[in-house]
Design a protein around this motif. Structure first.
Motif, short mmCIF file in Angstrom:
data_model
loop_
_atom_site.label_atom_id
_atom_site.label_comp_id
_atom_site.label_asym_id
_atom_site.label_seq_id
_atom_site.Cartn_x
_atom_site.Cartn_y
_atom_site.Cartn_z
N LYS A 19 54.60 36.51 34.96
CA LYS A 19 54.13 36.14 36.30
C LYS A 19 54.41 37.28 37.29
O LYS A 19 53.58 37.60 38.15
CB LYS A 19 54.86 34.86 36.74
CG LYS A 19 54.07 33.98 37.66
CD LYS A 19 52.86 33.33 37.00
CE LYS A 19 51.83 32.92 38.02
NZ LYS A 19 50.47 32.87 37.48
N GLU A 22 52.03 40.06 36.66
CA GLU A 22 50.70 39.66 37.13
C GLU A 22 50.59 39.85 38.65
O GLU A 22 49.63 40.44 39.15
CB GLU A 22 50.44 38.20 36.76
CG GLU A 22 49.03 37.73 37.03
CD GLU A 22 48.78 36.33 36.46
OE1 GLU A 22 49.23 36.05 35.33
OE2 GLU A 22 48.15 35.53 37.14
N ASN A 23 51.61 39.37 39.37
CA ASN A 23 51.60 39.52 40.83
C ASN A 23 51.60 40.99 41.23
O ASN A 23 50.91 41.39 42.17
CB ASN A 23 52.81 38.82 41.44
CG ASN A 23 52.69 37.31 41.33
OD1 ASN A 23 51.60 36.77 41.10
ND2 ASN A 23 53.81 36.61 41.46
N HIS A 26 48.12 42.39 40.66
CA HIS A 26 47.23 41.93 41.73
C HIS A 26 47.46 42.75 43.00
O HIS A 26 46.52 43.17 43.66
CB HIS A 26 47.46 40.44 42.01
CG HIS A 26 46.93 39.54 40.93
ND1 HIS A 26 47.03 38.17 40.97
CD2 HIS A 26 46.30 39.82 39.76
CE1 HIS A 26 46.48 37.65 39.89
NE2 HIS A 26 46.04 38.62 39.13
N GLY A 31 42.81 42.59 40.51
CA GLY A 31 42.73 41.14 40.69
C GLY A 31 42.18 40.40 39.48
O GLY A 31 42.32 39.19 39.37
N GLY A 32 41.55 41.13 38.56
CA GLY A 32 40.95 40.50 37.38
C GLY A 32 41.92 40.19 36.27
O GLY A 32 41.55 39.66 35.24
N VAL A 33 43.18 40.52 36.49
CA VAL A 33 44.19 40.29 35.46
C VAL A 33 44.73 38.87 35.57
O VAL A 33 45.05 38.41 36.66
CB VAL A 33 45.35 41.31 35.60
CG1 VAL A 33 46.51 40.94 34.69
CG2 VAL A 33 44.85 42.71 35.30
N SER A 34 44.81 38.17 34.46
CA SER A 34 45.37 36.81 34.48
C SER A 34 46.07 36.51 33.17
O SER A 34 45.90 37.23 32.18
CB SER A 34 44.27 35.79 34.75
OG SER A 34 43.34 35.81 33.70
N ASP A 35 46.84 35.44 33.17
CA ASP A 35 47.56 34.95 31.98
C ASP A 35 48.37 36.06 31.30
O ASP A 35 48.24 36.29 30.10
CB ASP A 35 46.54 34.34 30.99
CG ASP A 35 47.23 33.58 29.86
OD1 ASP A 35 48.38 33.16 30.04
OD2 ASP A 35 46.60 33.44 28.79
N ARG B 2 40.71 40.41 26.22
CA ARG B 2 42.16 40.28 26.09
C ARG B 2 42.73 41.68 25.80
O ARG B 2 42.27 42.36 24.89
CB ARG B 2 42.47 39.33 24.94
CG ARG B 2 43.93 38.88 24.84
CD ARG B 2 44.26 37.72 25.74
NE ARG B 2 45.65 37.34 25.67
CZ ARG B 2 46.32 36.74 26.66
NH1 ARG B 2 45.73 36.46 27.79
NH2 ARG B 2 47.58 36.43 26.52
N PHE B 44 47.35 40.24 28.27
CA PHE B 44 46.72 39.62 29.44
C PHE B 44 45.21 39.61 29.33
O PHE B 44 44.62 40.37 28.56
CB PHE B 44 47.15 40.31 30.74
CG PHE B 44 47.00 41.81 30.74
CD1 PHE B 44 48.06 42.62 30.36
CD2 PHE B 44 45.81 42.42 31.13
CE1 PHE B 44 47.94 44.01 30.37
CE2 PHE B 44 45.68 43.80 31.14
CZ PHE B 44 46.75 44.60 30.75
N ASP B 45 44.61 38.70 30.09
CA ASP B 45 43.16 38.65 30.20
C ASP B 45 42.73 39.59 31.30
O ASP B 45 43.42 39.74 32.31
CB ASP B 45 42.70 37.22 30.54
CG ASP B 45 42.83 36.29 29.36
OD1 ASP B 45 42.58 36.75 28.23
OD2 ASP B 45 43.18 35.12 29.57
#
Lengths: 79, 79
Positions: A19, A22-23, A26, A31-35, B2, B44-45
């Motif tokens: 997390k 990820e933050n 961002h 901004g397209g990065v997630s999980d 991914r 990450f995605d």
């Protein structure tokens, strides 16, 4: 023989380190990065063990020391 | 898409975490274990990036945030 062990938090377990990464990504404009999930990889040489028994032996190491099996899963690669 | 990034200490950089794991495994009776290296794996995605540009983008993330390139190397896998 070279063993490689990947240790990851099980799905559903909150990954605070992931997390944070990820933050940070961002904040840097991705901004397209997630999980994001952060895991450990351990690599080591293994001598004095029959190739056929190596996987069971490494599995025992994981259960005993390398992974916290309550919250972590692991994957073993041998080469 | 991914992305998976493996971050490892460069060869020659003392891996104290790996050394600690090695000593612990020796103490548990696995004397055949040597040259333990501990690394990080980030998964990450990645959305909103052209597949052709993805590797360069992830490389930029590594250089900026994910790896300390003075002492760490990295390997990128996309799937």
């Amino acid at each position: 023989m070279r063993a490689r062990v990947h240790v990851f938090l099980k799905p559903g377990v909150l990954d605070v380190q992931g997390k944070a990464v990820e933050n940070a990504l961002h904040g840097l404009g991705w901004g397209g990065v997630s999980d994001v999930r952060v895991g450990k990889t351990l690599e080591f040489d293994l001598a004095g063990v029959e190739p056929a028994a190596a996987e069971a032996e490494v599995r025992k190491m994981c259960e005993t020391l390398l992974a916290n099996t309550v919250i972590e899963g692991y994957r073993i690669e041998l080469s």
